[in-house]
Motif scaffolding. Structure first.
Motif, short mmCIF file in Angstrom:
data_model
loop_
_atom_site.label_atom_id
_atom_site.label_comp_id
_atom_site.label_asym_id
_atom_site.label_seq_id
_atom_site.Cartn_x
_atom_site.Cartn_y
_atom_site.Cartn_z
N ASP A 190 0.84 -1.21 0.00
CA ASP A 190 0.00 0.00 0.00
C ASP A 190 0.87 1.25 0.00
OD1 ASP A 190 -2.21 -1.65 0.09
OD2 ASP A 190 -2.51 -1.42 2.25
N GLY A 191 1.92 1.23 0.82
CA GLY A 191 2.85 2.36 0.87
C GLY A 191 3.53 2.59 -0.47
N ALA A 192 3.91 1.52 -1.15
CA ALA A 192 4.54 1.63 -2.46
C ALA A 192 3.57 2.24 -3.47
CB ALA A 192 5.03 0.26 -2.92
N ALA A 193 2.31 1.85 -3.38
CA ALA A 193 1.29 2.40 -4.29
C ALA A 193 1.10 3.89 -4.06
CB ALA A 193 -0.03 1.65 -4.11
N VAL A 194 1.07 4.31 -2.81
CA VAL A 194 0.91 5.73 -2.49
C VAL A 194 2.13 6.52 -2.96
CG1 VAL A 194 0.73 7.39 -0.59
CG2 VAL A 194 -0.69 5.32 -0.59
N LEU A 195 3.33 5.99 -2.72
CA LEU A 195 4.55 6.66 -3.15
C LEU A 195 4.57 6.79 -4.67
CD1 LEU A 195 7.37 7.81 -2.59
CD2 LEU A 195 8.24 5.46 -2.72
N ARG A 196 4.23 5.74 -5.37
CA ARG A 196 4.21 5.76 -6.84
C ARG A 196 3.23 6.82 -7.35
NH1 ARG A 196 1.59 3.66 -11.29
NH2 ARG A 196 2.94 2.88 -12.94
N LYS A 246 10.31 5.86 -13.56
CA LYS A 246 10.25 4.40 -13.55
C LYS A 246 10.34 3.98 -12.10
CE LYS A 246 12.17 3.51 -18.07
NZ LYS A 246 13.16 2.75 -18.84
N PHE A 247 9.70 2.89 -11.78
CA PHE A 247 9.62 2.43 -10.40
C PHE A 247 10.22 1.02 -10.30
CE2 PHE A 247 6.35 5.46 -11.30
CZ PHE A 247 6.51 6.36 -10.27
N TYR A 248 11.13 0.88 -9.35
CA TYR A 248 11.83 -0.38 -9.16
C TYR A 248 11.57 -0.92 -7.77
CZ TYR A 248 14.45 0.90 -13.33
OH TYR A 248 14.80 1.24 -14.60
N ALA A 249 11.47 -2.24 -7.67
CA ALA A 249 11.40 -2.92 -6.38
C ALA A 249 12.52 -3.96 -6.38
CB ALA A 249 10.05 -3.58 -6.17
N ILE A 250 13.41 -3.87 -5.40
CA ILE A 250 14.50 -4.84 -5.27
C ILE A 250 14.03 -5.90 -4.29
CG2 ILE A 250 16.91 -5.19 -4.66
CD1 ILE A 250 17.31 -2.16 -5.27
N ILE A 251 13.96 -7.13 -4.76
CA ILE A 251 13.38 -8.22 -4.00
C ILE A 251 14.39 -9.35 -3.86
CG2 ILE A 251 11.54 -9.97 -4.01
CD1 ILE A 251 9.81 -7.95 -5.45
N HIS A 252 14.46 -9.93 -2.68
CA HIS A 252 15.36 -11.06 -2.46
C HIS A 252 14.90 -12.24 -3.31
CE1 HIS A 252 17.42 -14.34 -0.39
NE2 HIS A 252 18.32 -13.40 -0.10
N ASP A 253 15.87 -13.03 -3.78
CA ASP A 253 15.51 -14.13 -4.67
C ASP A 253 14.63 -15.19 -4.01
OD1 ASP A 253 17.62 -15.12 -3.14
OD2 ASP A 253 18.87 -15.64 -4.86
N ASP A 254 14.64 -15.28 -2.69
CA ASP A 254 13.72 -16.21 -2.00
C ASP A 254 12.27 -15.73 -2.05
OD1 ASP A 254 15.82 -17.84 -1.34
OD2 ASP A 254 15.84 -17.32 0.79
N CYS A 255 12.06 -14.46 -2.37
CA CYS A 255 10.72 -13.88 -2.35
C CYS A 255 10.16 -13.60 -3.74
CB CYS A 255 10.74 -12.58 -1.55
SG CYS A 255 11.27 -12.81 0.15
N SER A 256 10.87 -14.04 -4.76
CA SER A 256 10.45 -13.68 -6.12
C SER A 256 9.06 -14.20 -6.49
CB SER A 256 11.48 -14.18 -7.14
OG SER A 256 11.60 -15.58 -7.08
N GLY A 257 8.63 -15.30 -5.88
CA GLY A 257 7.30 -15.83 -6.16
C GLY A 257 6.25 -15.42 -5.15
N HIS A 258 6.62 -14.55 -4.22
CA HIS A 258 5.71 -14.10 -3.16
C HIS A 258 4.58 -13.25 -3.75
CE1 HIS A 258 4.38 -12.07 0.52
NE2 HIS A 258 4.88 -13.13 1.15
N PRO A 259 3.39 -13.33 -3.20
CA PRO A 259 2.28 -12.51 -3.71
C PRO A 259 2.57 -11.01 -3.70
CG PRO A 259 1.44 -14.19 -2.21
CD PRO A 259 2.94 -14.27 -2.15
N SER A 260 3.38 -10.55 -2.78
CA SER A 260 3.72 -9.12 -2.75
C SER A 260 4.52 -8.71 -3.98
CB SER A 260 4.51 -8.78 -1.49
OG SER A 260 3.70 -8.97 -0.35
N ALA A 261 5.38 -9.61 -4.47
CA ALA A 261 6.13 -9.32 -5.70
C ALA A 261 5.17 -9.16 -6.87
CB ALA A 261 7.15 -10.42 -5.97
N THR A 262 4.18 -10.02 -6.93
CA THR A 262 3.16 -9.92 -7.98
C THR A 262 2.37 -8.63 -7.85
OG1 THR A 262 2.99 -12.32 -8.05
CG2 THR A 262 1.16 -11.08 -9.00
N ALA A 263 2.03 -8.26 -6.61
CA ALA A 263 1.28 -7.02 -6.38
C ALA A 263 2.09 -5.80 -6.83
CB ALA A 263 0.89 -6.90 -4.91
N LEU A 264 3.38 -5.79 -6.50
CA LEU A 264 4.23 -4.68 -6.92
C LEU A 264 4.35 -4.63 -8.45
CD1 LEU A 264 7.00 -4.91 -4.19
CD2 LEU A 264 5.34 -3.06 -4.47
#
Length: 94
Positions: A5-11, A36-54
């Motif tokens: 939610d915070g990322a969406a507001v910032l964007r 352009k908007f970037y999210a740096i995500i750990h490779d263990d979290c690449s399939g996490h629903p939050s990555a999809t949301a971002l």
């Protein structure tokens, strides 16, 4: 989910401000540069629903490993406790 939610507001805020910035060639149409908007995500979290949301919010996802391996850290209190700190231990170095 709060940080998504915070990322969406910032964007949204950056997009609104970018539209209001006049450029040198035309004072009426706003900036010629689009953010352009970037999210740096750990490779263990690449399939996490939050990555999809971002990604659905328009973020470019950069997947990275932990930048500092525990084996590379000098011995001491920090090395002994980093994995139990916060939610993600050394993955938070990202």
């Amino acid at each position: 989910r709060g940080y998504v939610d915070g990322a969406a507001v910032l964007r949204h805020s950056i997009q609104i401000q970018s539209q209001r910035m006049p450029n040198a060639s035309n004072q009426d149409h706003g900036t010629i540069y689009q953010p352009k908007f970037y999210a740096i995500i750990h490779d263990d979290c690449s399939g996490h629903p939050s990555a999809t949301a971002l990604r659905n919010l328009g973020f470019i996802i950069l997947i990275r490993p932990t930048p500092v391996a525990l084996s590379e850290m000098p011995p001491g209190w920090y090395k002994d406790h980093v994995e139990t700190e916060n939610c993600c231990g050394s993955k938070e170095f990202i």
